[in-house]
Scaffold this motif. Sequence first.
Motif, PDB file in Angstrom:
ATOM      1  N   ARG A  64      -5.324  59.046  14.961  1.00  0.00           N
ATOM      2  CA  ARG A  64      -4.959  57.908  15.947  1.00  0.00           C
ATOM      3  C   ARG A  64      -3.592  57.343  15.379  1.00  0.00           C
ATOM      4  O   ARG A  64      -2.789  56.743  15.888  1.00  0.00           O
ATOM      5  N   TYR A  93      -6.511  79.637  40.597  1.00  0.00           N
ATOM      6  CA  TYR A  93      -6.419  79.465  42.049  1.00  0.00           C
ATOM      7  C   TYR A  93      -5.186  79.039  42.743  1.00  0.00           C
ATOM      8  O   TYR A  93      -5.040  78.799  43.883  1.00  0.00           O
ATOM      9  N   LEU A 111     -11.729  70.385  21.502  1.00  0.00           N
ATOM     10  CA  LEU A 111     -11.801  69.810  22.893  1.00  0.00           C
ATOM     11  C   LEU A 111     -10.498  69.897  23.457  1.00  0.00           C
ATOM     12  O   LEU A 111      -9.378  69.229  22.948  1.00  0.00           O
ATOM     13  N   PRO A 112     -10.295  70.675  24.626  1.00  0.00           N
ATOM     14  CA  PRO A 112      -8.894  70.450  24.952  1.00  0.00           C
ATOM     15  C   PRO A 112      -8.230  69.167  25.353  1.00  0.00           C
ATOM     16  O   PRO A 112      -6.976  69.010  25.279  1.00  0.00           O
ATOM     17  N   HIS A 113      -8.956  68.252  25.471  1.00  0.00           N
ATOM     18  CA  HIS A 113      -8.712  66.877  25.925  1.00  0.00           C
ATOM     19  C   HIS A 113      -8.873  65.747  25.130  1.00  0.00           C
ATOM     20  O   HIS A 113      -9.268  64.542  25.515  1.00  0.00           O
ATOM     21  N   LYS A 163       8.497  54.531  22.616  1.00  0.00           N
ATOM     22  CA  LYS A 163       8.850  53.340  23.423  1.00  0.00           C
ATOM     23  C   LYS A 163      10.112  52.482  22.941  1.00  0.00           C
ATOM     24  O   LYS A 163      10.996  51.893  23.399  1.00  0.00           O
ATOM     25  N   LEU A 213      -0.260  56.704  17.575  1.00  0.00           N
ATOM     26  CA  LEU A 213       0.322  55.804  17.558  1.00  0.00           C
ATOM     27  C   LEU A 213       1.789  55.617  17.208  1.00  0.00           C
ATOM     28  O   LEU A 213       2.743  55.117  18.177  1.00  0.00           O
ATOM     29  N   GLU A 245       3.786  57.042  20.134  1.00  0.00           N
ATOM     30  CA  GLU A 245       4.086  56.236  21.300  1.00  0.00           C
ATOM     31  C   GLU A 245       5.034  55.483  20.929  1.00  0.00           C
ATOM     32  O   GLU A 245       5.900  55.033  21.756  1.00  0.00           O
ATOM     33  N   PHE A 246       4.843  54.452  19.785  1.00  0.00           N
ATOM     34  CA  PHE A 246       5.801  53.577  19.325  1.00  0.00           C
ATOM     35  C   PHE A 246       7.053  54.003  19.255  1.00  0.00           C
ATOM     36  O   PHE A 246       8.137  53.331  19.928  1.00  0.00           O
ATOM     37  N   ARG A 303      -9.009  62.726  22.998  1.00  0.00           N
ATOM     38  CA  ARG A 303      -8.155  61.730  22.370  1.00  0.00           C
ATOM     39  C   ARG A 303      -8.095  61.687  20.790  1.00  0.00           C
ATOM     40  O   ARG A 303      -8.901  62.163  20.351  1.00  0.00           O
ATOM     41  N   ALA A 322      11.926  54.753  26.196  1.00  0.00           N
ATOM     42  CA  ALA A 322      11.065  55.427  27.094  1.00  0.00           C
ATOM     43  C   ALA A 322      10.165  54.474  27.777  1.00  0.00           C
ATOM     44  O   ALA A 322       9.910  53.370  27.028  1.00  0.00           O
TER      45      ALA A 322
END
Lengths: 344, 344
Positions: A152, A293, A184-186, A163, A156, A159-160, A188, A167
Amino acid sequence: MLPKDLLEPLGLDALLVTRPENVRYLSGFPHPEDAQVLITGEGAFLLTDPRYPEAERESRIPAKVLRREEREALLKTLKGRVGFEAEHLPYAALERLRELVPAEWVPTKGVVEKLRLRKTPEEVERIRKAQALAEEALAHVLPLLRPGVEEREIALEVEFFLKRRGAEGAAFPPIVASGERGALPHARASEKRLKAGELVTLDLGARLEGYHSDMTRTFALGRPKEELRRAYKAVAEALEAALAALAPGKTGKEVDAVARKALEAHGLDRYFVHSLGHGVGLAVHEGPSLSPYGEDVLEPGMVVTVEPGVYLPGLGGVRLEELVLLTESGVELLSRFPRDFQEL
Amino acid sequence: MLPKDLLEPLGLDALLVTRPENVRYLSGFPHPEDAQVLITGEGAFLLTDPRYPEAERESRIPAKVLRREEREALLKTLKGRVGFEAEHLPYAALERLRELVPAEWVPTKGVVEKLRLRKTPEEVERIRKAQALAEEALAHVLPLLRPGVEEREIALEVEFFLKRRGAEGAAFPPIVASGERGALPHARASEKRLKAGELVTLDLGARLEGYHSDMTRTFALGRPKEELRRAYKAVAEALEAALAALAPGKTGKEVDAVARKALEAHGLDRYFVHSLGHGVGLAVHEGPSLSPYGEDVLEPGMVVTVEPGVYLPGLGGVRLEELVLLTESGVELLSRFPRDFQEL
Ligand SMILES: [Mn+2]
Ligand SMILES: [Mn+2]
C-alpha cells in the motif's frame, strides 16, 4: 469531421453522445460526466448545466448551459432519426427520451469509439507525456521495493507523485502485488509487506489532460524460486513475440494467439488468464482488443498495451506490459522503462 | 431480506443486479464494477470472473467465478420474468441478454436503491467513521489556508491524508474554491493562489469500506467584503432553518423550500443554483433528494446532506454543508466541525 460527414453515412438526422470519454473527445470539456454532445446538421454542441458556467470557455465546440426544462425544450425540437449510444445509455434513460421527444430514436454502437481508435499526433503526444510521468513515478518508488515495506505504501507513493506532478490522477489504482498475491491479476495494493525472495508486480499509469498510460513491471527481491524465474523468462519471450507480431493488418486475436503460443512452449499458457492487451486513450481500457475474441484489425495510429502474464496460484505471478503505438510498419514503444529481469 | 420477499412483490422469478453500489450493498464484494448479483428463488449469488479468484472470501453471499461462456450458460437457465436495473443497464446490454436468454426481461427501477435509503446501524457507523476521518483531514489542512498557497496543494493534502489514514480515497476530488472561483459550485481545486480578504470553500469527503461522507465549510482569509459576509450569514441561516425543518414525514421538496425561503429573505435565493441536499451512503450522491423536484418522503435512518450555498458571479461564494442522520424525531448531526464564521 463535419457533422454531416458523421451523420449521413449512418442515415441519422442527429446523434446524442452521452459516454463521458466520447463527450470529452468531441468537446475537450473536462467535466464530461455532467455533459452530453448533441450533433445535428447545424453542428455539434456541448450540453451541460448551470454548475458549469464556464463551459463555453472550457469546450472546443459551442456550449449550451441549460437548466433541466431548457434542456428538455431543446431536445423536443429534434426531428427525424436521432441516434443514441446504445452501449452507454441506460434503458430507462432511453424510455424517457422516447416519451419526451417525438423523434425516431435509433441505437448506434461505437460511432465515436471508432473515431477514437486511431490517435492524432496530439493525442499520441498526450499519452506519451502520461507514460513518461508514470515512468518517473516508477523510478521514484523503486527504492521502496525492499523487504518489510507495505504494498500500500508503494501504491500511495506512486499516486502522490503523479498528482504532485500535475496528473489528474493515477490512470487506475496502482497495482502492487507481491509474493503469492502476484498470482491475482487484479490485486489491489494491500497491507502485505514485501519479503525477500518474492516477485513484486507493479502495474501503473497516469491520467494527464484526460489521456491515460499503462505499464507493468515485475521485479525480484533477491533470488526468487526457479519456477518464478522460468515464468519471468516465458513472459518476457511472449512479450517479445507479440511485439514482433504486432503490425497493421493483423487482428487482435492473431497477436493474442502469438503470445499464448510462446507461453505454451513453456507449458504455461493455461496460467495466462486474461487478454493480451487493450487500447489506451481517453479511457484506460478501450478498443482495439487484443484477446481471443478480438476481431478488430490493427491500424497505424492505434495505441495498445501488450501484457502477457503468468499467474501461479499459491506461488506468485509475473506480468510485463508495454504501451505501444502502431506505426505504418510495426510498433513504436511508448513505454521505455527497462524490462530485463532485475534482482533488487 | 430473503430473495422470495424481494422477488414476490415485484412478480419476478429472478433479478439481475448490475449497478456497482447495489452489487456491493448486496454482497459486500469490494470490486463491484466487475461483478453482478443474481437473485433467484434459490438465493442471491455474486457473479464475477477469473480475475477475482478470491471472490468467495470477499463476498458475504455465495460467489460464482465464471468465464464468459460459463456465465452465459448460467444466464441461459433463467426462466419466467427476470428483472433488470433499467436505470443502469445500457440498452445494448439488454438487447444481448434478450437474445441470449429466452426469459421475459422486465425493467425495474430503484429496487435495491430503495433498500439502501434507510441505513442500518452498521452502515451509519461506517459513514460516521468516514465523516470523522474527513474532519481530521480538514483540521490537518487548516494551517495551509493562508495567502499564497495554491488551491491544488490543499486539495492534494486532503487526499493524501485520507489515503494515508486508510480511506479508499476521497469521496470525490476535494473542492477548494477561493475568491471569485467560489462562485463556481463545482470548481475543481486549481492553481489559483489564495489571497487575503477572500472566502475559500472546502467541500470534502472520505470513502471508507465503500461508504462516503460529505461536508463543506467556507472560511474567510482575513476580513472579506461586506456582501460576502452577508452571504455567509444568509447561508448559515438557511442551513439552520433547513436543519430545524428536517424530520421524518417531510418531503425533500419541503425542506429545500425552507432553505430557499430563508435565502429569499436576504434577496439571495436566485444565487442558490443547486439542490439543497442528497442522500449519502455507498454512493456519495444517492436518494433521497432534497431538491425542488424531491418527492421522496424522509424516513428515520436516512443519511442526507444539507448544503445551501450562495454564488455571486465575479465576487465569490459561500456553501455550508452538514451530513445528518434522520432520527425518529428530527436529525442527528454526523458532521461535527464548527461552522461559525471564521476569519483565519
Ligand atoms: Mn493494461
Ligand atoms: Mn454534497
